[in-house]
Design a protein around this motif. Structure first.
Motif, short mmCIF file in Angstrom:
data_model
loop_
_atom_site.label_atom_id
_atom_site.label_comp_id
_atom_site.label_asym_id
_atom_site.label_seq_id
_atom_site.Cartn_x
_atom_site.Cartn_y
_atom_site.Cartn_z
N LYS A 273 3.31 -38.55 57.85
CA LYS A 273 1.98 -38.30 57.30
C LYS A 273 1.89 -36.93 56.63
CE LYS A 273 -2.91 -38.65 58.54
NZ LYS A 273 -3.87 -38.93 59.63
N LYS A 276 3.75 -36.94 53.35
CA LYS A 276 3.00 -37.73 52.38
C LYS A 276 1.85 -36.91 51.79
CE LYS A 276 1.04 -42.39 51.99
NZ LYS A 276 0.70 -43.61 52.77
N GLN A 277 1.14 -36.18 52.62
CA GLN A 277 0.02 -35.37 52.15
C GLN A 277 0.50 -34.24 51.27
OE1 GLN A 277 -3.26 -36.02 52.44
NE2 GLN A 277 -3.45 -34.31 51.01
N ARG A 280 1.47 -35.69 47.86
CA ARG A 280 0.31 -36.06 47.05
C ARG A 280 -0.38 -34.83 46.46
NH1 ARG A 280 -2.98 -41.20 49.55
NH2 ARG A 280 -1.27 -42.70 49.42
N SER A 281 -0.51 -33.79 47.27
CA SER A 281 -1.17 -32.57 46.80
C SER A 281 -0.42 -31.98 45.62
CB SER A 281 -1.26 -31.54 47.94
OG SER A 281 -2.08 -32.03 48.98
N GLN A 337 -8.73 -39.16 44.28
CA GLN A 337 -8.36 -40.02 45.40
C GLN A 337 -9.22 -41.28 45.50
OE1 GLN A 337 -8.53 -37.20 48.59
NE2 GLN A 337 -6.41 -36.53 48.30
#
Length: 341
Positions: A273, A276-277, A280-281, A337
């Motif tokens: 997780k 993944k964050q 994405r950022s 998002q």
């Protein structure tokens, strides 16, 4: 029709089914409350397709026969069902005193301009009915077959709100042919959108999904934004690849065959997780910079609200949702998002 399209078309089985209603009510943060799908199953064969689950409802209508030939999720790409009575049902639905003229999304599950439409020609009648009742609509397609119906769409766009969009995920046509084997090339999709810029329709691009390590590089993202500007797009939506259920199965099978070196990093990304964050950022930072550079917003609801309010037409709760979105999206990243699909 391209050679790839011909191949997919010939490898498909077509079944005729009858629908009880043309448009079905949907819930979610969309600029529409109704969805209309002429087809079940799709010949585009996209490796990230989110709609594979929908064939679970087709048992007893031909899927049993196809299941013997094609395993698992591939049935979705090889068995296509056409609702030939859909125009009749649409006429009945729109002529009802209960119908409020709300926006209809044309093809939220499958593309209404996939290869079989060239023979079936259901969509021209759909457009004629929408024209008759001046009903607003949204459509997204990966095919330039929609240009066949240009005159009808042009006519409707001068009567009410029409949004024409196309999903374009990469500029590399060789890569596009692998991940979307039955769709026309990105070049043809951009050209199609530019042509519809001559109508009164709103034109937009969906970079959905962004595929980690395949379509997320700076060169590709820059090319997509440049292409969006050149074709006259009024907005561009982006969303990352979601891997759930059968979509995960099909996608990783594709990666294993075509890009085995990406299996490990993709597994890490979709299991961790925090990773993944962080990923994405980083990509959202690139997207935000490109939005500013090319003056390309992500707000697809504003044009709908503006045009529909001018004509006194409802759009579900689009005005309320627009206000909620403005209050919630305090940063460009939050706005990005918002998931359209």
């Amino acid at each position: 029709m391209t050679e790839t399209q011909k191949l997919n078309h010939e490898n498909q089985q077509r079944f005729v089914i009858h629908c009880k209603s043309a448009a079905n009510r949907v819930k979610g943060r969309f600029p529409y409350t109704w969805d209309l799908n002429v087809y079940r199953g799709c010949g585009h064969g996209c490796k990230y397709c989110f709609a594979l689950y929908s064939h679970d409802y087709m048992v007893g209508t031909g899927a049993d026969q196809v299941q013997q030939q094609f395993a698992g999720s591939s049935r979705f790409f090889h068995a296509v069902y056409v609702k030939r009575n859909l125009p009749e049902m649409l006429e009945r639905q729109l002529s009802s005193p209960k119908w409020q003229g709300e926006v209809i999304n044309l093809g939220g599950i499958t593309d209404n301009y996939q290869p079989w439409e060239q023979e079936e020609s259901v969509m021209p009648e759909v457009w004629r009915i929408l024209i008759k009742y001046k009903n607003p609509c949204i459509i997204s397609t990966k095919s330039d077959l929609i240009l066949r119906d240009y005159d009808l769409i042009d006519q409707l766009s001068h009567l009410t709100y029409v949004n024409i969009a196309s999903t374009i995920t990469c500029m590399d046509e060789n890569l596009a042919a692998k991940i979307e084997p039955g769709a026309v090339s990105p070049t043809r999709r951009f050209a199609m959108l530019k042509t519809f810029g001559n109508t009164n329709a709103v034109v937009g691009i969906h970079d959905m999904p962004i595929i980690p390590y395949l379509t997320d590089n700076p060169e590709n993202l820059e090319g997509l934004f440049q292409g969006a500007k050149d074709c006259g797009a009024k907005y561009m939506l982006t969303a990352f690849l979601n891997l759930r259920g059968r979509t995960r199965e099909v996608f990783f099978d594709f990666i294993w065959k075509e890009y085995p070196n990406l299996l490990a990093p993709l597994n890490v990304l979709y299991q961790d997780k925090a990773a993944k964050q962080a990923y994405r950022s980083k990509v959202y930072e690139q997207i935000s910079r490109l939005r500013r550079k090319y003056h390309m917003p992500s707000d697809y609801m504003a044009p709908a609200a503006k045009k529909l309010s001018e004509r006194g037409k409802p759009c579900g709760d689009v005005h309320g949702r627009e206000q909620q979105k403005k209050q919630a999206a305090s940063t460009e990243e939050k706005n990005e998002q918002l998931r359209f699909l």
